[in-house]
Design a protein around this motif. Structure first.
Motif, PDB file in Angstrom:
ATOM      1  N   GLU A  67       0.839  -1.200   0.000  1.00  0.00           N
ATOM      2  CA  GLU A  67       0.000   0.000   0.000  1.00  0.00           C
ATOM      3  C   GLU A  67       0.876   1.253   0.000  1.00  0.00           C
ATOM      4  N   LEU A  68       1.959   1.229   0.774  1.00  0.00           N
ATOM      5  CA  LEU A  68       2.889   2.353   0.801  1.00  0.00           C
ATOM      6  C   LEU A  68       3.541   2.535  -0.578  1.00  0.00           C
ATOM      7  N   LEU A  73       3.947   5.516  -5.710  1.00  0.00           N
ATOM      8  CA  LEU A  73       3.885   5.520  -7.169  1.00  0.00           C
ATOM      9  C   LEU A  73       2.809   6.477  -7.675  1.00  0.00           C
ATOM     10  N   LEU A  74       1.657   6.487  -7.005  1.00  0.00           N
ATOM     11  CA  LEU A  74       0.588   7.415  -7.397  1.00  0.00           C
ATOM     12  C   LEU A  74       1.038   8.872  -7.240  1.00  0.00           C
ATOM     13  N   GLU A  75       1.741   9.168  -6.145  1.00  0.00           N
ATOM     14  CA  GLU A  75       2.244  10.525  -5.938  1.00  0.00           C
ATOM     15  C   GLU A  75       3.279  10.891  -6.996  1.00  0.00           C
ATOM     16  N   THR A  76       4.104   9.921  -7.376  1.00  0.00           N
ATOM     17  CA  THR A  76       5.107  10.169  -8.411  1.00  0.00           C
ATOM     18  C   THR A  76       4.443  10.453  -9.751  1.00  0.00           C
ATOM     19  N   ALA A  80       4.642  13.904 -11.795  1.00  0.00           N
ATOM     20  CA  ALA A  80       5.107  13.892 -13.182  1.00  0.00           C
ATOM     21  C   ALA A  80       4.110  14.630 -14.077  1.00  0.00           C
ATOM     22  N   ALA A  81       2.822  14.427 -13.835  1.00  0.00           N
ATOM     23  CA  ALA A  81       1.794  15.115 -14.622  1.00  0.00           C
ATOM     24  C   ALA A  81       1.860  16.630 -14.371  1.00  0.00           C
ATOM     25  N   GLN A  82       2.082  17.024 -13.111  1.00  0.00           N
ATOM     26  CA  GLN A  82       2.202  18.451 -12.798  1.00  0.00           C
ATOM     27  C   GLN A  82       3.411  19.058 -13.510  1.00  0.00           C
TER      28      GLN A  82
END
Length: 125
Positions: A67-68, A73-76, A80-82
Motif C-alpha cells: 500500500e505504501l 507511485l501514485l504521488e510520483t 510527473a503530470a504536474q
C-alpha cells in the motif's frame, strides 16, 4: 514500436500495451516478493512468535508495504503530470514570445527595406 520505415501498424498499440502490462506485473511481483522477504526477516528476529502469528505479521507487513509503494507511485505519477503541465505551459509561453519577436523583427526588416527603397527612389529622381 513501428515496422518498416516508420509505418504504424494496428498491432503496435496492442503489443506495446501487452509489454507494459507484463512489465507492470513483473514490477508488482518484485515489490511483493521483496516485501515478503522483509517480513520474513522481521519475523525471524522474533523467535517467540508462533507460526500463525508470524504468518499474520507477514501478511499485514506485506499489505502495508504494498500500500505504501502504491501510494508513492501514485504521488510520483501525479507529480510527473504536474511537471509535464508546467513544462508544456513554459514551452508555449517561450514559443509565443519567440513568434512575437520574429514578427517584430520581420516587420522591422520590411520597414527598413521599404524606407531604403523609398529613399533610393527619392534620390534617383
Amino acid at each position: 514500436m513501428s515496422h518498416g520505415g516508420g509505418r504504424h501498424t494496428p498491432g503496435d498499440d496492442l503489443s506495446g500495451g501487452l509489454a507494459n502490462a507484463v512489465e507492470g506485473y513483473l514490477l508488482a511481483r518484485t515489490h511483493q516478493d521483496r516485501a515478503r522477504r522483509e517480513a520474513e526477516s522481521l519475523c525471524a528476529r522474533m523467535p517467540w512468535l508462533t507460526t500463525a502469528q508470524a504468518e499474520d505479521v507477514t501478511r499485514h507487513y506485506v499489505h502495508q508495504r504494498l500500500e505504501l509503494t502504491r501510494q508513492m507511485l501514485l504521488e510520483t505519477v501525479e507529480r510527473a503530470a504536474q511537471l509535464r503541465q508546467e513544462y508544456e505551459d513554459r514551452y508555449a509561453a517561450l514559443r509565443h514570445d519567440l513568434l512575437r519577436r520574429h514578427v517584430t523583427c520581420a516587420a522591422a526588416v520590411v520597414a527598413c527595406a521599404s524606407g531604403a527603397t523609398t529613399l533610393a527612389w527619392l534620390l534617383a529622381r
